[in-house]
Design a protein around this motif. Structure first.
Motif, PDB file in Angstrom:
ATOM      1  N   CYS A 115       0.849  -1.200   0.000  1.00  0.00           N
ATOM      2  CA  CYS A 115       0.000   0.000   0.000  1.00  0.00           C
ATOM      3  C   CYS A 115       0.876   1.239   0.000  1.00  0.00           C
ATOM      4  O   CYS A 115       1.748   1.386   0.858  1.00  0.00           O
ATOM      5  CB  CYS A 115      -0.898  -0.004   1.235  1.00  0.00           C
ATOM      6  N   ILE A 116       0.671   2.146  -0.995  1.00  0.00           N
ATOM      7  CA  ILE A 116       1.479   3.365  -1.018  1.00  0.00           C
ATOM      8  C   ILE A 116       0.735   4.556  -0.424  1.00  0.00           C
ATOM      9  O   ILE A 116       1.103   5.701  -0.622  1.00  0.00           O
ATOM     10  CB  ILE A 116       2.013   3.702  -2.427  1.00  0.00           C
ATOM     11  N   ARG A 117      -0.316   4.289   0.304  1.00  0.00           N
ATOM     12  CA  ARG A 117      -0.983   5.323   1.126  1.00  0.00           C
ATOM     13  C   ARG A 117      -1.556   6.477   0.299  1.00  0.00           C
ATOM     14  O   ARG A 117      -1.468   7.628   0.697  1.00  0.00           O
ATOM     15  CB  ARG A 117       0.006   5.913   2.152  1.00  0.00           C
ATOM     16  N   CYS A 118      -2.135   6.168  -0.866  1.00  0.00           N
ATOM     17  CA  CYS A 118      -2.616   7.243  -1.733  1.00  0.00           C
ATOM     18  C   CYS A 118      -4.054   7.612  -1.444  1.00  0.00           C
ATOM     19  O   CYS A 118      -4.502   8.707  -1.763  1.00  0.00           O
ATOM     20  CB  CYS A 118      -2.458   6.850  -3.191  1.00  0.00           C
ATOM     21  N   GLY A 119      -4.824   6.692  -0.874  1.00  0.00           N
ATOM     22  CA  GLY A 119      -6.197   7.029  -0.508  1.00  0.00           C
ATOM     23  C   GLY A 119      -7.202   6.940  -1.645  1.00  0.00           C
ATOM     24  O   GLY A 119      -8.338   7.397  -1.511  1.00  0.00           O
ATOM     25  N   LEU A 120      -6.808   6.374  -2.785  1.00  0.00           N
ATOM     26  CA  LEU A 120      -7.776   6.276  -3.892  1.00  0.00           C
ATOM     27  C   LEU A 120      -8.938   5.352  -3.541  1.00  0.00           C
ATOM     28  O   LEU A 120     -10.082   5.569  -3.971  1.00  0.00           O
ATOM     29  CB  LEU A 120      -7.089   5.793  -5.170  1.00  0.00           C
ATOM     30  N   ARG A 176     -11.347   7.406  -1.704  1.00  0.00           N
ATOM     31  CA  ARG A 176     -12.069   8.323  -2.581  1.00  0.00           C
ATOM     32  C   ARG A 176     -13.142   7.598  -3.399  1.00  0.00           C
ATOM     33  O   ARG A 176     -14.187   8.166  -3.702  1.00  0.00           O
ATOM     34  CB  ARG A 176     -11.090   9.009  -3.539  1.00  0.00           C
ATOM     35  N   LEU A 220      -8.338   6.881   6.031  1.00  0.00           N
ATOM     36  CA  LEU A 220      -6.896   6.680   6.102  1.00  0.00           C
ATOM     37  C   LEU A 220      -6.461   6.935   7.537  1.00  0.00           C
ATOM     38  O   LEU A 220      -6.854   7.926   8.137  1.00  0.00           O
ATOM     39  CB  LEU A 220      -6.156   7.647   5.167  1.00  0.00           C
ATOM     40  N   THR A 265      -4.434   8.155  10.645  1.00  0.00           N
ATOM     41  CA  THR A 265      -3.589   9.326  10.876  1.00  0.00           C
ATOM     42  C   THR A 265      -2.568   8.998  11.950  1.00  0.00           C
ATOM     43  O   THR A 265      -2.680   7.998  12.653  1.00  0.00           O
ATOM     44  CB  THR A 265      -4.427  10.523  11.342  1.00  0.00           C
ATOM     45  N   LEU A 266      -1.560   9.863  12.044  1.00  0.00           N
ATOM     46  CA  LEU A 266      -0.536   9.685  13.070  1.00  0.00           C
ATOM     47  C   LEU A 266      -1.221   9.649  14.440  1.00  0.00           C
ATOM     48  O   LEU A 266      -2.079  10.470  14.728  1.00  0.00           O
ATOM     49  CB  LEU A 266       0.459  10.844  13.018  1.00  0.00           C
ATOM     50  N   ALA A 272      -1.281   1.571  10.862  1.00  0.00           N
ATOM     51  CA  ALA A 272      -0.162   2.176  10.139  1.00  0.00           C
ATOM     52  C   ALA A 272      -0.601   3.464   9.437  1.00  0.00           C
ATOM     53  O   ALA A 272      -1.567   3.464   8.682  1.00  0.00           O
ATOM     54  CB  ALA A 272       0.401   1.188   9.117  1.00  0.00           C
ATOM     55  N   THR A 273       0.132   4.548   9.676  1.00  0.00           N
ATOM     56  CA  THR A 273      -0.225   5.869   9.166  1.00  0.00           C
ATOM     57  C   THR A 273      -0.489   5.842   7.662  1.00  0.00           C
ATOM     58  O   THR A 273       0.316   5.311   6.903  1.00  0.00           O
ATOM     59  CB  THR A 273       0.911   6.870   9.444  1.00  0.00           C
ATOM     60  N   GLY A 274      -1.606   6.421   7.255  1.00  0.00           N
ATOM     61  CA  GLY A 274      -1.884   6.587   5.831  1.00  0.00           C
ATOM     62  C   GLY A 274      -2.530   5.393   5.164  1.00  0.00           C
ATOM     63  O   GLY A 274      -2.866   5.450   3.983  1.00  0.00           O
TER      64      GLY A 274
END
Lengths: 273, 297
Positions: free
Chosen positions: A58-63, A66, A75, A77-78, A83-85
């Protein structure tokens, strides 16, 4: 042999940097260990696979977030224990609606959500577990049935198993029972459980599922596969006594091992444990 | 009035007018904020021209763009990504090979807004000194995060990476991320000048490596006209890259700033009253005629 002052300084500076960055790396490594322990309440989107693989893919893009038409995914968060993102949802808050075209998986650019998943009914986001029989209304003898009714795979993922209610002695208990092969982990059951705290919860499969040893064979399964021919020949088996506590009688219980005194004498006293 | 007492870019403003003394700064802010706005139009206004964040985005449903460093870490965890991520990272690599690797830092990255603010406040409050680290620390950081990805099997750096956390936070929700961003601001303000972007950030280090081969570069092609006002050194976040191209005429050094650390921010172009600097390509034929190479009388 003495080092030149320049060389000494260079070596010292390098050592300082290497140690500083190394300590930072140690810290990050420990944080990453923590991050890999996905908390039970956080469920990954469909097609996510094992947590270890997912965090590399997972590259944490959030698609996926969306493209979820029901705004269910978030997603991390810190500061959150995920895991963040990375995307997740909390079933009790908003369960997966199991879109037939699975837009979240289609949106994933890396395959962290596996594109080979095209039938949402085959998704394994988690596994529902009826964790608390003491508060489940159906276990208490009522006909709540809500988890069963809302299940998108009703009568496959959750069935109601009938059992005589020994407390009232004149009713039947309808026990919600989860079947892992059909459960997608969508979380509808957990979301709609009428209790203050849900008695049925979705957990990551790793937490929820046991695993038989690879050499285990279930006699009745083998018999079915062999077209009714049993693995072992029934005729030569010794039927051992069930050794129920004194005075206990179960309705429909048949125990020829205890009833028949025709057991071989030496064995009747020393039943195998 | 001495140079030291003059405000930064004051001499340039007097010589060239306000716009020409500030245009790259303004254009950079416009670029940084427009890119953020493009991403925020979706969640704020429902106009989904661009989806995703700076790690990966899909524009108009067709154009994939991916952060090559994040994808590199993912590859190191031995995950084989789908086509779109690979395509997006290739486009971004080629783009920054053209416009200068660390153009990402100065024209796109929103953390630059934070550290530039810290830098400006540091100048205004006249905060000097503080801790120092070699500028090369960032390359150690880069090696560290790649090693962590390869050994742990997860993209560990993304757990704490402020560079992706700030834009993602603005677009998807920040959580405790503000603490980290605030921490970077305070670190740059009080502890170390240009501490994060200029010394530590492994993302910047990655783009620095890219910048070694990139086409667009700043050139001190009128270096003979330099009047030693030091404004470019004051404003430059990577001042070590200026010295040789600007002052190395006698040594025969090229006036082109070839160091990958240069962010192509163009602020030196702005603040120079003598127009010593321009943005050109690295292939520019050497303008240094013998006449220009003569020391300033």
């Amino acid at each position: 042999m003495a080092l030149s002052p320049q060389r000494r300084e260079f070596l010292l500076d390098t050592a300082k940097l290497a140690c500083g960055v190394g300590v930072l790396g140690l810290g990050l490594g420990l944080v990453s260990k923590q991050a890999k322990a996905l908390p039970p309440g956080a469920i990954r989107p469909p097609g996510a696979g094992l947590e270890d693989d997912f965090q590399g893919a997972c590259i944490r893009c959030g698609l996926c977030v969306r493209d979820c038409p029901y705004d269910i995914l978030k997603l991390a968060t810190l500061g959150q224990p995920v895991a963040t993102g990375t995307p997740f949802f909390v079933a009790r808050a908003k369960p997966c609606e199991m879109c037939e075209d699975i837009p979240c998986v289609k949106a994933c650019p890396t395959g962290a959500l596996d594109h080979s998943l095209t039938d949402i009914k085959k998704a394994k986001m988690g596994l529902a577990v009826l964790v608390d029989q003491e508060t489940c209304l159906n276990f208490l003898g009522l006909r709540c049935d809500v988890c069963y009714r809302v299940c998108p795979a009703i009568d496959e993922a959750i069935t109601l198993e009938l059992q005589h209610n020994t407390r009232t002695d004149k009713h039947t208990r309808f026990l919600p029972t989860v079947h892992s092969e059909a459960c997608t982990g969508c979380g509808k059951c957990e979301a709609s459980c009428v209790l203050e705290v849900a008695a049925i919860k979705v957990y990551p499969i790793k937490l929820a599922k046991g695993e038989l040893g690879a050499h285990y064979q279930l006699g009745w399964e083998e018999k079915r596969k062999a077209g009714g021919k049993s693995l072992v020949d029934n005729r030569n088996l010794v039927d051992l006594p069930d050794r129920l506590p004194d005075g206990v009688q179960l309705p429909g219980h048949w125990d020829p091992g205890s009833a028949a005194p025709a057991m071989p004498a030496p064995l009747s006293d020393e039943a195998p444990r | 009035m001495s140079h030291a007492a003059m405000k930064l870019a004051q001499e340039a403003t007097e010589a060239k007018g306000w716009w020409r003394a500030h245009r790259f700064l303004v254009l950079r802010r416009v670029s940084q904020l427009s890119i953020l706005f493009l991403f925020l139009m979706g969640p704020w206004l429902g106009w989904w021209l661009v989806k995703g964040n700076l790690n990966y985005s899909l524009t108009l449903g067709v154009l994939p763009l991916a952060d090559p460093l994040v994808l590199l870490q993912s590859l190191l965890t031995r995950h084989v990504p789908e086509r779109n991520a690979l395509l997006g990272a290739t486009i971004i690599l080629l783009f920054y090979l053209l416009v200068g690797g660390r153009a990402y830092c100065s024209w796109v990255c929103p953390v630059n807004l934070v550290t530039d603010a810290a830098s400006a406040l540091r100048r205004r409050l006249d905060i000097r000194g503080g801790a120092d680290l070699p500028r090369a620390t960032r390359y150690w950081m880069l090696v560290l995060i790649l090693l962590l990805a390869a050994t742990s099997g997860g993209i560990v750096w993304e757990l704490v990476n402020p560079v992706s956390m700030l834009p993602r936070g603005l677009m998807f929700g920040m959580g405790a991320g503000w603490l980290l961003i605030g921490g970077i601001f305070l670190f740059d303000l009080f502890v170390m000048k240009n501490g994060w972007c200029g010394h530590l950030c492994p993302v910047g280090a990655f783009y620095s490596l890219l910048g070694r081969f990139s086409v667009v570069r700043v050139t001190a092609n009128q270096r003979a006209a330099c009047n030693d006002c030091l404004d470019c050194f004051t404003v430059c976040p990577e001042q070590q890259v200026i010295k040789l191209p600007l002052k190395g005429a006698k040594k025969g050094a090229s006036p082109i700033i070839l160091s990958g650390n240069c962010t192509n921010c163009g602020r030196c172009v702005d603040v120079c009253s003598k127009d010593v600097f321009t943005l050109t390509t690295r292939f520019k034929p050497k303008l240094d005629s013998s006449a220009q190479a003569l020391p300033n009388p």
